[in-house]
Scaffold this motif. Structure first.
Motif, mmCIF file in Angstrom:
data_model
loop_
_atom_site.group_PDB
_atom_site.id
_atom_site.type_symbol
_atom_site.label_atom_id
_atom_site.label_comp_id
_atom_site.label_asym_id
_atom_site.label_seq_id
_atom_site.Cartn_x
_atom_site.Cartn_y
_atom_site.Cartn_z
ATOM 1 N N THR A 1 15.969 56.197 -45.826
ATOM 2 C CA THR A 1 15.462 57.355 -46.562
ATOM 3 C C THR A 1 14.827 56.933 -47.873
ATOM 4 O O THR A 1 13.718 57.370 -48.214
ATOM 5 C CB THR A 1 16.589 58.365 -46.827
ATOM 6 O OG1 THR A 1 17.123 58.826 -45.578
ATOM 7 C CG2 THR A 1 16.076 59.552 -47.630
ATOM 8 N N LEU B 1 11.255 56.499 -46.010
ATOM 9 C CA LEU B 1 10.847 57.897 -45.917
ATOM 10 C C LEU B 1 10.337 58.439 -47.248
ATOM 11 O O LEU B 1 9.266 59.059 -47.308
ATOM 12 C CB LEU B 1 12.020 58.749 -45.415
ATOM 13 C CG LEU B 1 11.733 60.234 -45.216
ATOM 14 C CD1 LEU B 1 10.598 60.443 -44.214
ATOM 15 C CD2 LEU B 1 12.996 60.959 -44.757
ATOM 16 N N GLN B 2 11.084 58.199 -48.303
ATOM 17 C CA GLN B 2 10.670 58.750 -49.600
ATOM 18 C C GLN B 2 9.335 58.188 -50.084
ATOM 19 O O GLN B 2 8.483 58.962 -50.552
ATOM 20 C CB GLN B 2 11.775 58.527 -50.639
ATOM 21 C CG GLN B 2 11.555 59.297 -51.929
ATOM 22 C CD GLN B 2 12.787 59.317 -52.805
ATOM 23 O OE1 GLN B 2 13.906 59.106 -52.353
ATOM 24 N NE2 GLN B 2 12.592 59.567 -54.082
ATOM 25 N N THR C 1 6.597 60.052 -48.404
ATOM 26 C CA THR C 1 6.364 61.409 -48.912
ATOM 27 C C THR C 1 5.660 61.392 -50.265
ATOM 28 O O THR C 1 4.934 62.335 -50.589
ATOM 29 C CB THR C 1 7.680 62.198 -49.039
ATOM 30 O OG1 THR C 1 8.542 61.577 -49.997
ATOM 31 C CG2 THR C 1 8.388 62.283 -47.698
ATOM 32 N N LEU D 1 2.108 61.315 -49.389
ATOM 33 C CA LEU D 1 1.689 62.599 -48.839
ATOM 34 C C LEU D 1 1.654 63.700 -49.889
ATOM 35 O O LEU D 1 1.004 64.736 -49.683
ATOM 36 C CB LEU D 1 2.627 62.997 -47.693
ATOM 37 C CG LEU D 1 2.615 62.065 -46.477
ATOM 38 C CD1 LEU D 1 3.667 62.493 -45.470
ATOM 39 C CD2 LEU D 1 1.236 62.036 -45.826
ATOM 40 N N THR D 2 2.324 63.479 -50.998
ATOM 41 C CA THR D 2 2.310 64.459 -52.088
ATOM 42 C C THR D 2 0.988 64.450 -52.840
ATOM 43 O O THR D 2 0.554 65.477 -53.377
ATOM 44 C CB THR D 2 3.467 64.185 -53.078
ATOM 45 O OG1 THR D 2 4.713 64.289 -52.379
ATOM 46 C CG2 THR D 2 3.472 65.182 -54.238
ATOM 47 N N GLN E 1 1.992 59.317 -42.595
ATOM 48 C CA GLN E 1 2.326 60.330 -41.599
ATOM 49 C C GLN E 1 2.986 59.700 -40.384
ATOM 50 O O GLN E 1 3.957 60.233 -39.829
ATOM 51 C CB GLN E 1 1.055 61.086 -41.193
ATOM 52 C CG GLN E 1 0.512 61.987 -42.286
ATOM 53 C CD GLN E 1 -0.874 62.504 -42.001
ATOM 54 O OE1 GLN E 1 -1.607 61.920 -41.185
ATOM 55 N NE2 GLN E 1 -1.265 63.579 -42.660
ATOM 56 N N VAL F 1 6.626 58.723 -41.266
ATOM 57 C CA VAL F 1 7.531 59.866 -41.289
ATOM 58 C C VAL F 1 7.906 60.278 -39.868
ATOM 59 O O VAL F 1 9.076 60.538 -39.564
ATOM 60 C CB VAL F 1 6.905 61.054 -42.050
ATOM 61 C CG1 VAL F 1 7.773 62.311 -41.888
ATOM 62 C CG2 VAL F 1 6.753 60.722 -43.523
ATOM 63 N N LEU G 1 16.051 65.460 -48.789
ATOM 64 C CA LEU G 1 14.627 65.155 -48.632
ATOM 65 C C LEU G 1 14.034 65.753 -47.362
ATOM 66 O O LEU G 1 12.951 66.349 -47.393
ATOM 67 C CB LEU G 1 14.412 63.640 -48.646
ATOM 68 C CG LEU G 1 12.961 63.163 -48.502
ATOM 69 C CD1 LEU G 1 12.087 63.726 -49.622
ATOM 70 C CD2 LEU G 1 12.895 61.634 -48.504
ATOM 71 N N SER H 1 12.299 69.221 -46.943
ATOM 72 C CA SER H 1 11.016 69.437 -47.622
ATOM 73 C C SER H 1 9.826 68.972 -46.786
ATOM 74 O O SER H 1 8.672 69.221 -47.156
ATOM 75 C CB SER H 1 10.993 68.703 -48.967
ATOM 76 O OG SER H 1 10.980 67.286 -48.772
ATOM 77 N N LEU H 2 10.070 68.312 -45.676
ATOM 78 C CA LEU H 2 8.977 67.727 -44.902
ATOM 79 C C LEU H 2 7.978 68.743 -44.345
ATOM 80 O O LEU H 2 6.802 68.406 -44.157
ATOM 81 C CB LEU H 2 9.538 66.854 -43.773
ATOM 82 C CG LEU H 2 10.279 65.600 -44.251
ATOM 83 C CD1 LEU H 2 10.796 64.808 -43.065
ATOM 84 C CD2 LEU H 2 9.373 64.728 -45.127
ATOM 85 N N PHE I 1 4.656 68.897 -45.882
ATOM 86 C CA PHE I 1 3.671 67.859 -45.562
ATOM 87 C C PHE I 1 3.166 67.989 -44.131
ATOM 88 O O PHE I 1 2.534 67.066 -43.608
ATOM 89 C CB PHE I 1 4.289 66.480 -45.782
ATOM 90 C CG PHE I 1 4.930 66.304 -47.128
ATOM 91 C CD1 PHE I 1 4.144 66.202 -48.268
ATOM 92 C CD2 PHE I 1 6.301 66.266 -47.266
ATOM 93 C CE1 PHE I 1 4.722 66.062 -49.519
ATOM 94 C CE2 PHE I 1 6.893 66.121 -48.509
ATOM 95 C CZ PHE I 1 6.100 66.024 -49.644
#
Length: 218
Positions: free
Chosen positions: A99, A103-104, A107, A110-111, A128, A131, A163, A166-167, A170
């Motif tokens: 994570t 993963l983080q 993201t 992607l933010t 993408q 994830v 986390l 919140s996906l 995205f």
């Protein structure tokens, strides 16, 4: 009393916040707006890295969320958020590390377009893809268990669970991962989740600060 420096939009801070609530540890919340106040001398003395979360407990300063979680688990072992069986411990650590390290960061990339920052198309596509792979891995790892390590709520939930919900922001639908969706819904029923989930207004207000942080760091 333990001092907790945080921002409600920070996923790193939120996982510590959840752990404090789950363990019922009394603490003094100290809000940083991250609008530049993290660069002030007073906070820089506490954390030269100028970011949240930070705790100060009986004069001991601890920075970085995973280090804080380990400290809280050892100093305040009841209720335990780490299993005792070797395989379960390994599972919790895998979820934590994937994570935070895989993963983080994806993201974060992607933010960028969400806050109107230019981002390389290849980097977006790679993020993408990453994830998607992680979500599928977690779906399989969770299996028929209530939580990642079995029937008990652990740090795997604290780290991944703050986390993954919140996906959808995205473009990822948890409907494609029914076990993870049910897991996330169970987490949302917990008081610690309800107390720490940021509302839309708070997220919207934080967008300029998020954009500024991404411009500086990435």
């Amino acid at each position: 009393m333990l001092k907790f420096y945080y921002n409600p939009i920070s996923v790193n801070a939120r996982r510590v916040w959840v752990a404090l609530l789950e363990k019922q540890i009394p603490f003094e919340p100290l809000l940083l707006n991250l609008d530049g106040d993290q660069f002030q001398e007073e906070f820089t003395v506490i954390n030269p890295l100028q970011r949240v979360p930070v705790i100060v407990d009986n004069g001991l300063r601890v920075v970085e969320s995973l280090a804080i979680l380990d400290y809280l688990e050892t100093k305040y072992p009841t209720p335990s958020l780490i299993p005792s069986e070797p395989a379960a411990i390994a599972t919790v650590r895998m979820v934590e590390m994937i994570t935070v390290s895989e993963l983080q960061p994806a993201t974060v990339i992607l933010t960028r377009p969400l806050v109107e920052l230019d981002t390389d198309a290849k980097k977006l596509a790679s993020a993408q893809e990453a994830v998607g792979k992680i979500l599928q891995f977690y779906e399989t790892l969770l299996g028929e268990h209530t939580y990642f390590a079995g029937q008990d709520f652990t740090l795997a939930e604290v780290v991944a669970g703050t986390l993954i919900p919140s996906l959808p922001l995205f473009g990822f639908s948890l409907d494609d991962y029914p076990r993870l969706l049910a897991w996330a819904e169970r987490l949302e029923e917990r008081e610690s989740w309800q107390k720490t989930t940021p509302d839309f207004a708070s997220i919207a207000a934080a967008i300029p600060n998020i954009k500024a942080i991404l411009e500086r760091r990435f």
